[in-house]
Write a protein that holds these residues in place. Structure first.
Motif, mmCIF file in Angstrom:
data_model
loop_
_atom_site.group_PDB
_atom_site.id
_atom_site.type_symbol
_atom_site.label_atom_id
_atom_site.label_comp_id
_atom_site.label_asym_id
_atom_site.label_seq_id
_atom_site.Cartn_x
_atom_site.Cartn_y
_atom_site.Cartn_z
ATOM 1 N N LEU A 91 0.824 -1.210 0.000
ATOM 2 C CA LEU A 91 0.000 0.000 0.000
ATOM 3 C C LEU A 91 0.858 1.259 0.000
ATOM 4 O O LEU A 91 0.609 2.196 -0.774
ATOM 5 C CB LEU A 91 -0.931 0.003 1.218
ATOM 6 C CG LEU A 91 -1.825 1.241 1.392
ATOM 7 C CD1 LEU A 91 -2.915 1.262 0.326
ATOM 8 C CD2 LEU A 91 -2.438 1.278 2.788
ATOM 9 N N VAL A 92 1.864 1.285 0.859
ATOM 10 C CA VAL A 92 2.642 2.504 1.078
ATOM 11 C C VAL A 92 3.972 2.482 0.335
ATOM 12 O O VAL A 92 4.520 3.535 -0.005
ATOM 13 C CB VAL A 92 2.870 2.718 2.591
ATOM 14 C CG1 VAL A 92 3.704 3.953 2.872
ATOM 15 C CG2 VAL A 92 1.526 2.813 3.312
ATOM 16 N N GLY A 93 4.495 1.301 0.060
ATOM 17 C CA GLY A 93 5.804 1.179 -0.571
ATOM 18 C C GLY A 93 5.975 1.988 -1.841
ATOM 19 O O GLY A 93 7.014 2.651 -2.020
ATOM 20 N N PRO A 94 4.985 1.978 -2.758
ATOM 21 C CA PRO A 94 5.144 2.779 -3.975
ATOM 22 C C PRO A 94 5.211 4.282 -3.718
ATOM 23 O O PRO A 94 5.550 5.045 -4.628
ATOM 24 C CB PRO A 94 3.879 2.422 -4.779
ATOM 25 C CG PRO A 94 3.456 1.091 -4.270
ATOM 26 C CD PRO A 94 3.799 1.117 -2.816
ATOM 27 N N LEU A 95 4.886 4.712 -2.499
ATOM 28 C CA LEU A 95 4.856 6.137 -2.159
ATOM 29 C C LEU A 95 6.112 6.587 -1.438
ATOM 30 O O LEU A 95 6.215 7.752 -1.039
ATOM 31 C CB LEU A 95 3.622 6.423 -1.285
ATOM 32 C CG LEU A 95 2.293 5.895 -1.829
ATOM 33 C CD1 LEU A 95 1.169 6.185 -0.848
ATOM 34 C CD2 LEU A 95 1.986 6.481 -3.201
ATOM 35 N N VAL A 96 7.082 5.671 -1.247
ATOM 36 C CA VAL A 96 8.349 6.029 -0.609
ATOM 37 C C VAL A 96 9.481 5.810 -1.600
ATOM 38 O O VAL A 96 9.319 5.184 -2.637
ATOM 39 C CB VAL A 96 8.585 5.217 0.685
ATOM 40 C CG1 VAL A 96 7.478 5.462 1.684
ATOM 41 C CG2 VAL A 96 8.730 3.732 0.383
ATOM 42 N N ALA A 97 10.653 6.341 -1.244
ATOM 43 C CA ALA A 97 11.805 6.280 -2.135
ATOM 44 C C ALA A 97 12.567 4.977 -1.932
ATOM 45 O O ALA A 97 13.200 4.784 -0.900
ATOM 46 C CB ALA A 97 12.726 7.475 -1.875
ATOM 47 N N GLY A 98 12.492 4.101 -2.903
ATOM 48 C CA GLY A 98 13.256 2.866 -2.823
ATOM 49 C C GLY A 98 12.441 1.690 -2.354
ATOM 50 O O GLY A 98 11.334 1.840 -1.820
ATOM 51 N N LEU A 245 0.183 14.607 -2.247
ATOM 52 C CA LEU A 245 -0.398 15.849 -2.756
ATOM 53 C C LEU A 245 0.641 16.679 -3.502
ATOM 54 O O LEU A 245 0.295 17.493 -4.361
ATOM 55 C CB LEU A 245 -0.989 16.663 -1.602
ATOM 56 C CG LEU A 245 -2.151 16.018 -0.846
ATOM 57 C CD1 LEU A 245 -2.481 16.819 0.407
ATOM 58 C CD2 LEU A 245 -3.380 15.898 -1.745
ATOM 59 N N TRP A 246 1.915 16.487 -3.162
ATOM 60 C CA TRP A 246 2.997 17.219 -3.817
ATOM 61 C C TRP A 246 3.869 16.310 -4.675
ATOM 62 O O TRP A 246 4.916 16.747 -5.164
ATOM 63 C CB TRP A 246 3.852 17.920 -2.759
ATOM 64 C CG TRP A 246 3.101 18.992 -2.034
ATOM 65 C CD1 TRP A 246 2.926 20.293 -2.437
ATOM 66 C CD2 TRP A 246 2.413 18.877 -0.784
ATOM 67 N NE1 TRP A 246 2.170 20.982 -1.523
ATOM 68 C CE2 TRP A 246 1.839 20.142 -0.490
ATOM 69 C CE3 TRP A 246 2.208 17.833 0.125
ATOM 70 C CZ2 TRP A 246 1.093 20.379 0.664
ATOM 71 C CZ3 TRP A 246 1.464 18.066 1.270
ATOM 72 C CH2 TRP A 246 0.919 19.327 1.532
ATOM 73 N N GLY A 247 3.465 15.060 -4.838
ATOM 74 C CA GLY A 247 4.251 14.142 -5.643
ATOM 75 C C GLY A 247 5.597 13.793 -5.049
ATOM 76 O O GLY A 247 6.540 13.476 -5.771
ATOM 77 N N VAL A 248 5.682 13.822 -3.721
ATOM 78 C CA VAL A 248 6.949 13.608 -3.021
ATOM 79 C C VAL A 248 6.996 12.217 -2.400
ATOM 80 O O VAL A 248 6.010 11.765 -1.787
ATOM 81 C CB VAL A 248 7.152 14.685 -1.934
ATOM 82 C CG1 VAL A 248 8.298 14.318 -0.998
ATOM 83 C CG2 VAL A 248 7.411 16.036 -2.587
ATOM 84 N N ARG A 249 8.131 11.555 -2.553
ATOM 85 C CA ARG A 249 8.343 10.244 -1.935
ATOM 86 C C ARG A 249 9.393 10.365 -0.831
ATOM 87 O O ARG A 249 10.587 10.515 -1.116
ATOM 88 C CB ARG A 249 8.809 9.227 -2.977
ATOM 89 C CG ARG A 249 7.766 8.929 -4.048
ATOM 90 C CD ARG A 249 8.248 7.854 -4.999
ATOM 91 N NE ARG A 249 7.242 7.530 -5.995
ATOM 92 C CZ ARG A 249 7.353 6.556 -6.884
ATOM 93 N NH1 ARG A 249 8.463 5.808 -6.885
ATOM 94 N NH2 ARG A 249 6.405 6.331 -7.759
#
Length: 402
Positions: A91-98, A245-249
């Motif tokens: 769920l969250v992995g694609p939203l973080v860096a790496g 909301l800001w496209g930030v990972r």
């Protein structure tokens, strides 16, 4: 009058000043007090009840697990630990860096403490910061919990005052200023820890270029970006994470509150495997972190969010709600209104009382809310609230302001 005098007859420590209501039952967006009065809950346990009171899927998951196994400690594995970590990572992995890794804990403050420890150890083991010199940049107005380490970098005098000596290693800069963060970063800096939206401060939304600027700066300086999404995450802002909301990972994300569905204290740090992987056996732990009952509820929470329907609902309902709140500003009843998804910070207009007084007037009209910082109140309806109940609550807010 001393604090003890103020709670004469009670053996509870007086570290809270609750509104004068005793709740005994709750279902969905409604709760009932010990005299049978019903209230619309617009606090949602500071976002711990994102899915309302006694959501049937969450209650069913808890009931089923209670009949089987509730605790093993991390000395042993159990059958839900890996599935919970895998589903949360998906769920969250694609939203973080790496590539992601998950470290389960209990409370939000524990998740933040875990992220701090991981960032420091990564700084020493991987980045090469000299021993005991790691620094972390944080924002003023922050709220990350109330442990002794966390209050050491709080700028709230109530949270901080009287609890020294304070833990070193933190640099506090103005929220919303990338330049201030840049000036504070040096060769000892291992992380920038920030709430994408400051909830306790009154749902304060930063400038549009703030999070992207922090991401670029952290990448350039080999510094970890740690997003505290304990209040803002898991659907509250109309997205799974507010950072979206800001496209930030971010490199690490702290989660809590809603992850336990209002049933269990459940938290986690999700982020880069190469960072969380520095916490090897014996370096960090928790007896209850990732226990079977917590994982059962957490899995059910993830299932509710996987479809994206609740996030979309928060966006749609929030848009209509925001128009009504803006109208109250236009009428002069509110000084200002800040809203993201189903989350709002309202500043009471001058001459219309304090935030606490407004919450007391709302209580008398069957609505639960909580003040913060003088004339400001926060509203966080359950993501499952009906449009009719949201309008009803807003009607009552309007009446209370008038």
């Amino acid at each position: 009058m001393t604090a003890v005098d103020a709670v004469a007859g009670s053996v509870l420590a007086p570290n809270y000043h609750p509104l004068p209501v005793t709740l005994v039952d709750g279902l969905g967006s409604w709760v009932t007090d010990d005299e049978g009065r019903r209230y619309l809950d617009l606090l949602s346990g500071y976002s711990a009840l994102n899915f309302g009171h006694r959501h049937p899927a969450l209650v069913a998951a808890a009931h089923a697990q209670l009949d089987r196994l509730t605790l093993t400690s991390r000395a042993f594995d159990h059958e839900l630990l890996e599935p919970f970590a895998a589903r949360l990572a998906a769920l969250v992995g694609p939203l973080v860096a790496g590539p992601p890794m998950v470290l389960p804990m209990n409370t939000g403050a524990e998740a933040v403490e875990t992220a701090i420890k991981a960032a420091r150890k990564w700084g020493y083991d991987v980045k090469g910061v000299p021993a005991d010199r790691a620094t972390i940049v944080v924002a003023d107005g922050n709220f990350h919990g109330r442990t002794t380490t966390i209050v050491s970098f709080s700028t709230d005098p109530d949270a901080r005052g009287g609890f020294g000596p304070y833990t070193p290693g933190f640099r506090v800069v103005p929220f919303g200023s990338v330049d201030a963060v840049r000036d504070a970063v040096d060769e000892t800096t291992v992380a920038v820890l920030v709430e994408p939206i400051q909830g306790e401060q009154g749902v304060v939304v930063p400038p549009h270029d703030y999070l992207p600027g922090l991401r670029a700066l952290c990448t350039d300086q080999d510094v970890l970006l740690v997003a505290d999404e304990i209040q803002s995450g898991l659907g509250r802002t109309g997205t799974t994470l507010a950072s979206e909301l800001w496209g930030v990972r971010p490199d690490l994300v702290t989660l809590g509150k809603a992850l336990g569905g209002g049933i269990m204290p459940v938290s986690a740090v999700v982020g880069r495997a190469d960072v969380l992987g520095v916490l090897t056996a014996g370096t960090h732990g928790s007896t209850f972190g990732g226990n079977p009952l917590a994982c059962a509820v957490g899995l059910a929470v993830v299932a509710l969010l996987e479809t994206g329907q609740l996030q979309a609902r928060a966006t749609t309902l929030g848009r209509h709600w925001g128009e009504r709140l803006d109208a109250l500003v236009g009428e002069g009843l509110l000084a200002s209104s800040r809203r993201v998804g189903l989350w709002a910070g309202l500043d009471v207009a001058e001459g219309r009382g304090t935030g606490r007084q407004l919450c007391e007037r709302l209580l008398a009209r069957g609505v639960l809310a909580k003040d913060t910082h003088g004339s400001t109140i926060r509203l966080a309806p359950p993501l499952t609230i009906t449009p009719q109940d949201l309008d009803l609550a807003t009607d009552r807010l309007t009446t209370a302001l008038r």
